[in-house]
Scaffold this active site. Structure first.
Site, PDB file in Angstrom:
ATOM      1  CG  ASP A  71       7.526  45.536 -37.497  1.00  0.00           C
ATOM      2  OD1 ASP A  71       7.620  46.678 -37.981  1.00  0.00           O
ATOM      3  OD2 ASP A  71       6.457  44.902 -37.451  1.00  0.00           O
ATOM      4  CE  LYS A  84       4.977  47.007 -39.693  1.00  0.00           C
ATOM      5  NZ  LYS A  84       4.337  46.089 -38.763  1.00  0.00           N
ATOM      6  CB  CYS A  88       5.229  42.518 -39.759  1.00  0.00           C
ATOM      7  SG  CYS A  88       4.086  42.755 -38.378  1.00  0.00           S
TER       8      CYS A  88
HETATM    9  C1  C5J Z   1       5.547  41.215 -36.680  1.00  0.00           C
HETATM   10  C2  C5J Z   1       4.038  40.090 -35.163  1.00  0.00           C
HETATM   11  N1  C5J Z   1       6.357  42.239 -36.736  1.00  0.00           N
HETATM   12  N2  C5J Z   1       4.497  38.889 -35.461  1.00  0.00           N
HETATM   13  N3  C5J Z   1       4.614  41.216 -35.683  1.00  0.00           N
HETATM   14  O1  C5J Z   1       5.668  40.282 -37.440  1.00  0.00           O
HETATM   15  O2  C5J Z   1       3.120  40.226 -34.391  1.00  0.00           O
END
Ligand code: C5J
Length: 224
Positions: free
Chosen positions: A23, A128, A161
């Site tokens: 991400d 995802k 994540c």
């Molecule tokens: C991720 C989030 N990528 N913190 N998303 O960690 O909402």
């Protein structure tokens, strides 16, 4: 190949290992995205981009498989349950229009990987709908078909994540290594706690190491 890691050395072969960048999207890293709408200081996350870029280049030069994930929803939000949509008190919710397009929606400018780490041909890009990289993505089957057994992790955020994905990977039998300076949280204490949790109890979730230890292994100057 061996990386000097914690709690002990991490052994892997490039052919059966993938680098997973979780991400590294504009929505989390740049001002105006989802991360900032939740009240976070995104500068903390931006700071890991140079180290991640160096490590990504070395991994590409070594010929290793790269997987990029994006937290991304369908335009009609049919894959975003109310339990996710209604959490927190952001100024914009998932699907709302922000300065970089609709928040966490596929195809929007904010949903793309930051330019410095943009995927190149031959790399996998996995959208995802959840926090973990295996939920509703088919990624496990893709990695199994390629004979991947080891996963190197970077990305954001460490305790959400990244940690969820490492735990999902651990349960599926992968050996995971978290690159400590290639991951970040909006909350430094959460990052530190996550690193401790992952490698506790004899690598109960996996290993951690600074990226220079991986670079040394790839240069052939680590221990073997
Ligand atoms: C991720 C989030 N990528 N913190 N998303 O960690 O909402």
């Amino acid at each position: 190949m061996r990386v000097e890691a914690n709690p002990f050395a991490y052994d892997f072969d490039i052919d059966t290992t993938a680098l997973v960048l979780i991400d590294m999207q504009r929505d989390f890293i740049e001002p105006g995205g989802f991360g900032e709408t939740l009240g976070n200081d995104v500068a903390l996350l931006e700071a890991i981009v140079p180290a991640t870029q160096t490590m990504l280049k070395a991994w590409r030069d070594a010929g290793g498989l790269v997987v990029h994930t994006r937290e991304a929803h369908e335009a009609d939000l049919s894959d975003c349950p109310p339990a996710k949509l209604n959490r927190g008190t952001p100024t914009h919710r998932i699907g709302d229009l922000g300065p970089m397009g609709r928040i966490l929606v596929k195809g929007e400018p904010g949903n793309q990987i930051v330019d410095a780490l943009a995927p190149v041909e031959g790399e996998l890009v996995i959208d995802k709908p959840g926090k973990g990289m295996f939920y509703a993505t088919g990624l496990h089957e893709i990695l199994q078909n390629r004979g991947i057994t080891h996963l190197l992790f970077g990305g954001v955020t460490t305790e959400v994540c990244v940690q969820t994905s490492m735990r999902e990977a651990n349960d599926r039998g992968y050996d995971g290594l978290l690159l400590e300076d290639c991951t970040e949280s909006y909350f430094p204490a959460f990052k530190a706690a996550t690193i401790d949790m992952i490698r506790a109890q004899g690598a109960i979730v996996g290993w951690t190491a600074p990226s220079h230890a991986l670079l040394a292994a790839l240069r052939g100057t680590g221990s073997d």
